[in-house]
Design a protein around this motif. Structure first.
Motif, PDB file in Angstrom:
ATOM      1  N   GLY A 265       0.784  -1.230   0.000  1.00 16.53           N
ATOM      2  CA  GLY A 265       0.000   0.000   0.000  1.00 16.53           C
ATOM      3  C   GLY A 265       0.813   1.275   0.000  1.00 16.53           C
ATOM      4  O   GLY A 265       0.246   2.370   0.025  1.00 16.53           O
ATOM      5  N   GLN A 266       2.153   1.164  -0.061  1.00 20.11           N
ATOM      6  CA  GLN A 266       2.996   2.358   0.030  1.00 20.11           C
ATOM      7  C   GLN A 266       4.057   2.458  -1.058  1.00 20.11           C
ATOM      8  O   GLN A 266       4.250   3.522  -1.630  1.00 20.11           O
ATOM      9  N   HIS A 267       4.747   1.381  -1.328  1.00 18.53           N
ATOM     10  CA  HIS A 267       5.953   1.449  -2.142  1.00 18.53           C
ATOM     11  C   HIS A 267       5.745   0.840  -3.530  1.00 18.53           C
ATOM     12  O   HIS A 267       5.016  -0.141  -3.671  1.00 18.53           O
ATOM     13  N   THR A 268       6.438   1.415  -4.511  1.00 21.30           N
ATOM     14  CA  THR A 268       6.401   0.843  -5.854  1.00 21.30           C
ATOM     15  C   THR A 268       7.586  -0.092  -6.102  1.00 21.30           C
ATOM     16  O   THR A 268       7.610  -0.802  -7.109  1.00 21.30           O
ATOM     17  N   ASP A 269       8.547  -0.118  -5.204  1.00 22.89           N
ATOM     18  CA  ASP A 269       9.687  -1.022  -5.304  1.00 22.89           C
ATOM     19  C   ASP A 269      10.295  -1.158  -3.911  1.00 22.89           C
ATOM     20  O   ASP A 269       9.901  -0.441  -2.973  1.00 22.89           O
ATOM     21  N   SER A 270      11.235  -2.058  -3.768  1.00 23.12           N
ATOM     22  CA  SER A 270      11.876  -2.287  -2.473  1.00 23.12           C
ATOM     23  C   SER A 270      13.238  -2.917  -2.704  1.00 23.12           C
ATOM     24  O   SER A 270      13.540  -3.415  -3.791  1.00 23.12           O
ATOM     25  N   ALA A 271      14.061  -2.900  -1.680  1.00 21.02           N
ATOM     26  CA  ALA A 271      15.363  -3.561  -1.758  1.00 21.02           C
ATOM     27  C   ALA A 271      15.136  -5.042  -2.020  1.00 21.02           C
ATOM     28  O   ALA A 271      14.380  -5.697  -1.295  1.00 21.02           O
ATOM     29  N   GLY A 272      15.759  -5.561  -3.052  1.00 23.73           N
ATOM     30  CA  GLY A 272      15.523  -6.955  -3.410  1.00 23.73           C
ATOM     31  C   GLY A 272      14.295  -7.144  -4.266  1.00 23.73           C
ATOM     32  O   GLY A 272      14.055  -8.234  -4.779  1.00 23.73           O
ATOM     33  N   HIS A 273      13.451  -6.088  -4.368  1.00 25.68           N
ATOM     34  CA  HIS A 273      12.284  -6.067  -5.269  1.00 25.68           C
ATOM     35  C   HIS A 273      11.214  -7.092  -4.896  1.00 25.68           C
ATOM     36  O   HIS A 273      10.381  -7.438  -5.732  1.00 25.68           O
ATOM     37  N   ARG A 274      11.184  -7.526  -3.627  1.00 26.14           N
ATOM     38  CA  ARG A 274      10.226  -8.566  -3.255  1.00 26.14           C
ATOM     39  C   ARG A 274       9.398  -8.265  -2.008  1.00 26.14           C
ATOM     40  O   ARG A 274       8.422  -8.968  -1.760  1.00 26.14           O
ATOM     41  N   THR A 275       9.758  -7.254  -1.219  1.00 25.12           N
ATOM     42  CA  THR A 275       9.050  -7.066   0.048  1.00 25.12           C
ATOM     43  C   THR A 275       7.871  -6.106  -0.072  1.00 25.12           C
ATOM     44  O   THR A 275       7.014  -6.094   0.813  1.00 25.12           O
ATOM     45  N   HIS A 276       7.803  -5.297  -1.115  1.00 25.59           N
ATOM     46  CA  HIS A 276       6.669  -4.386  -1.288  1.00 25.59           C
ATOM     47  C   HIS A 276       5.479  -5.076  -1.948  1.00 25.59           C
ATOM     48  O   HIS A 276       4.348  -4.620  -1.841  1.00 25.59           O
ATOM     49  N   LEU A 277       5.751  -6.193  -2.634  1.00 26.85           N
ATOM     50  CA  LEU A 277       4.724  -6.953  -3.341  1.00 26.85           C
ATOM     51  C   LEU A 277       5.022  -8.427  -3.104  1.00 26.85           C
ATOM     52  O   LEU A 277       6.037  -8.941  -3.581  1.00 26.85           O
ATOM     53  N   VAL A 278       4.152  -9.094  -2.350  1.00 22.36           N
ATOM     54  CA  VAL A 278       4.432 -10.462  -1.930  1.00 22.36           C
ATOM     55  C   VAL A 278       3.302 -11.386  -2.368  1.00 22.36           C
ATOM     56  O   VAL A 278       2.215 -10.943  -2.754  1.00 22.36           O
ATOM     57  N   GLY A 288      -1.199 -11.256   3.708  1.00 22.36           N
ATOM     58  CA  GLY A 288      -0.807 -11.091   5.098  1.00 22.36           C
ATOM     59  C   GLY A 288      -1.218  -9.737   5.656  1.00 22.36           C
ATOM     60  O   GLY A 288      -1.655  -8.841   4.920  1.00 22.36           O
ATOM     61  N   ARG A 289      -1.072  -9.585   6.965  1.00 22.94           N
ATOM     62  CA  ARG A 289      -1.435  -8.347   7.634  1.00 22.94           C
ATOM     63  C   ARG A 289      -0.637  -7.171   7.053  1.00 22.94           C
ATOM     64  O   ARG A 289       0.573  -7.244   6.861  1.00 22.94           O
ATOM     65  N   GLY A 290      -1.331  -6.092   6.757  1.00 19.98           N
ATOM     66  CA  GLY A 290      -0.697  -4.905   6.208  1.00 19.98           C
ATOM     67  C   GLY A 290      -0.603  -4.904   4.686  1.00 19.98           C
ATOM     68  O   GLY A 290      -0.109  -3.943   4.106  1.00 19.98           O
ATOM     69  N   PHE A 291      -1.077  -5.966   4.036  1.00 22.83           N
ATOM     70  CA  PHE A 291      -1.034  -6.055   2.578  1.00 22.83           C
ATOM     71  C   PHE A 291      -2.446  -6.167   2.009  1.00 22.83           C
ATOM     72  O   PHE A 291      -3.340  -6.737   2.654  1.00 22.83           O
ATOM     73  N   THR A 292      -2.631  -5.622   0.827  1.00 24.08           N
ATOM     74  CA  THR A 292      -3.937  -5.646   0.175  1.00 24.08           C
ATOM     75  C   THR A 292      -3.808  -6.263  -1.207  1.00 24.08           C
ATOM     76  O   THR A 292      -2.798  -6.067  -1.889  1.00 24.08           O
ATOM     77  N   PRO A 293      -4.811  -7.029  -1.660  1.00 16.43           N
ATOM     78  CA  PRO A 293      -4.701  -7.671  -2.968  1.00 16.43           C
ATOM     79  C   PRO A 293      -4.832  -6.671  -4.121  1.00 16.43           C
ATOM     80  O   PRO A 293      -5.682  -5.780  -4.090  1.00 16.43           O
ATOM     81  N   VAL A 294      -3.968  -6.831  -5.104  1.00 14.56           N
ATOM     82  CA  VAL A 294      -4.045  -6.094  -6.372  1.00 14.56           C
ATOM     83  C   VAL A 294      -4.186  -7.140  -7.476  1.00 14.56           C
ATOM     84  O   VAL A 294      -3.979  -8.342  -7.243  1.00 14.56           O
ATOM     85  N   PRO A 295      -4.540  -6.754  -8.686  1.00 16.16           N
ATOM     86  CA  PRO A 295      -4.660  -7.744  -9.767  1.00 16.16           C
ATOM     87  C   PRO A 295      -3.357  -8.532  -9.936  1.00 16.16           C
ATOM     88  O   PRO A 295      -2.270  -7.959  -9.965  1.00 16.16           O
ATOM     89  N   GLN A 296      -3.499  -9.842 -10.019  1.00 12.79           N
ATOM     90  CA  GLN A 296      -2.314 -10.694 -10.179  1.00 12.79           C
ATOM     91  C   GLN A 296      -2.037 -10.921 -11.656  1.00 12.79           C
ATOM     92  O   GLN A 296      -2.878 -11.397 -12.404  1.00 12.79           O
ATOM     93  N   LEU A 297      -0.806 -10.590 -12.063  1.00 13.35           N
ATOM     94  CA  LEU A 297      -0.391 -10.812 -13.442  1.00 13.35           C
ATOM     95  C   LEU A 297       0.067 -12.255 -13.623  1.00 13.35           C
ATOM     96  O   LEU A 297       0.890 -12.757 -12.865  1.00 13.35           O
TER      97      LEU A 297
END
Length: 353
Positions: A265-278, A288-297
């Motif tokens: 809900g905050q970042h468009t990228d992250s270190a390692g490119h895996r923690t902002h979108l899981v 998981g807690r703190g994450f919201t579903p977006v369309p899955q490619l």
């Protein structure tokens, strides 16, 4: 012969032996150290006979008959709150041959940062130096103004020569004729537990582990990011992860690459490119807690190949072109209106595209 004559011959013999020894030492010295005019030969590369990547190919052990694969595990059950629709982005098959060995997400600003060739669809400008601004300013192969960048390592026919300039192997073992996919399906899907929200513009995403073989490809924690699956047309319920599929006659090879779909809900990228979108929980499909579903490619690529172990995906040199190291990348550059359409179609259970 007098004794004096013998002494003179003996002295000359000793001098000759000394000169020969000196010349031999000088030759040895020059061979070892080189000189201003000498070019020392490079040391030969010692290749293990099992190093299939050094020969630009794979071994028969990297392939398995898809008919002998176990059926896939059942996906999580859809709850009444599920979002069951789909939106398919129509971007072509890379008919225009947009390829390079760059990756602006993982190695921005580095030419040949991937050390293997990528196929691109969507944004026409994607290279090592791509930014949000340059991507927005470029053209696209996608319908409806979608300027997103979609890319993956090329698949090659092993034991063949490249037939297009720029598709040659780079010396890393990625050799063979590059195959253009027969079809490319880029489908945005929903969540089995909830409605989805829009992806933010500029979102970066990677799936799979480009170093899964050396990270440990047997389901260990180090290989937890390996996500690519392989199958054949007509076998949608069977997939392989650590083998390439051997398909029956008339069936095409399928690469399936699912992306993570739970956003922080905050970042468009992250270190390692895996923690902002899981990824959601594999058993329940919940974020998981703190994450919201977006369309899955989901990327689904099909290829016509000769029967038998005749193809391999490009990889980093040390990954030996193993199928477990397959991966893909995505950067969202959809217009806001189009992303709203994607979300609406998915949440309303419709099929759009």
């Amino acid at each position: 012969m007098t004794a004096a004559h013998r002494r003179r011959l003996g002295a000359r013999h000793l001098i000759l032996v000394a000169l020969l020894a000196l010349l031999g030492s000088a030759g040895t010295f020059a061979a070892v150290t080189g000189s201003a005019s000498a070019h020392p030969s490079p040391s030969p590369r010692v290749t293990d006979p099992t190093d299939s990547h050094a020969h630009g190919g794979t071994s028969p052990a990297d392939f398995a008959d898809i008919r002998r694969a176990r059926p896939d595990a059942r996906p999580p059950r859809n709850l009444p709150s599920a979002s069951t629709g789909t939106f398919t982005a129509r971007c072509g098959r890379n008919e225009n041959g947009h390829r390079n060995p760059d990756n602006f997400i993982v190695t921005p600003g580095v030419r040949n940062g991937a050390h293997h060739l990528h196929d691109y669809v969507g944004n026409l400008s994607t290279d090592a130096f791509s930014t949000d601004g340059s991507l927005r300013a470029a053209g696209t192969t996608c319908a409806r103004g979608d300027k997103s960048a979609y890319f993956w390592p090329v698949l090659r026919l092993t034991g063949t020569e490249p037939d297009t300039e720029g598709d040659e192997g780079d010396g890393s073992g990625n050799s063979g004729r590059v195959l253009t996919p027969d079809s490319v399906a880029l489908t945005f899907r929903g969540s089995p537990t909830a409605k989805v929200t829009a992806m933010p513009e500029g979102l970066r995403a990677i799936t799979g582990d480009a170093k899964a073989f050396t990270n440990g490809s047997n389901g260990t924690d180090d290989a937890k990011d390996a996500r690519a699956r392989w199958s054949c047309t007509g076998f949608a319920d069977r997939h392989l992860t650590d083998k390439y599929p051997l398909c029956p006659r008339g069936s095409a090879v399928v690469r399936l690459l699912d992306f993570a779909s739970c956003w922080d809900g905050q970042h468009t990228d992250s270190a390692g490119h895996r923690t902002h979108l899981v990824f959601p929980d594999s058993a329940t499909g919940r974020c998981g807690r703190g994450f919201t579903p977006v369309p899955q490619l989901r990327m689904e690529l099909t290829y016509s190949v000769p029967r038998g172990p005749s193809f391999a995906v490009d990889s980093f040199p040390e990954q030996l072109r193993k199928p477990v190291a397959d991966h893909a990348d995505f950067a969202d550059v959809m217009p806001a209106g189009l992303m709203a359409t994607v979300v609406r179609c998915v949440n309303e259970g419709r099929r759009c595209g």
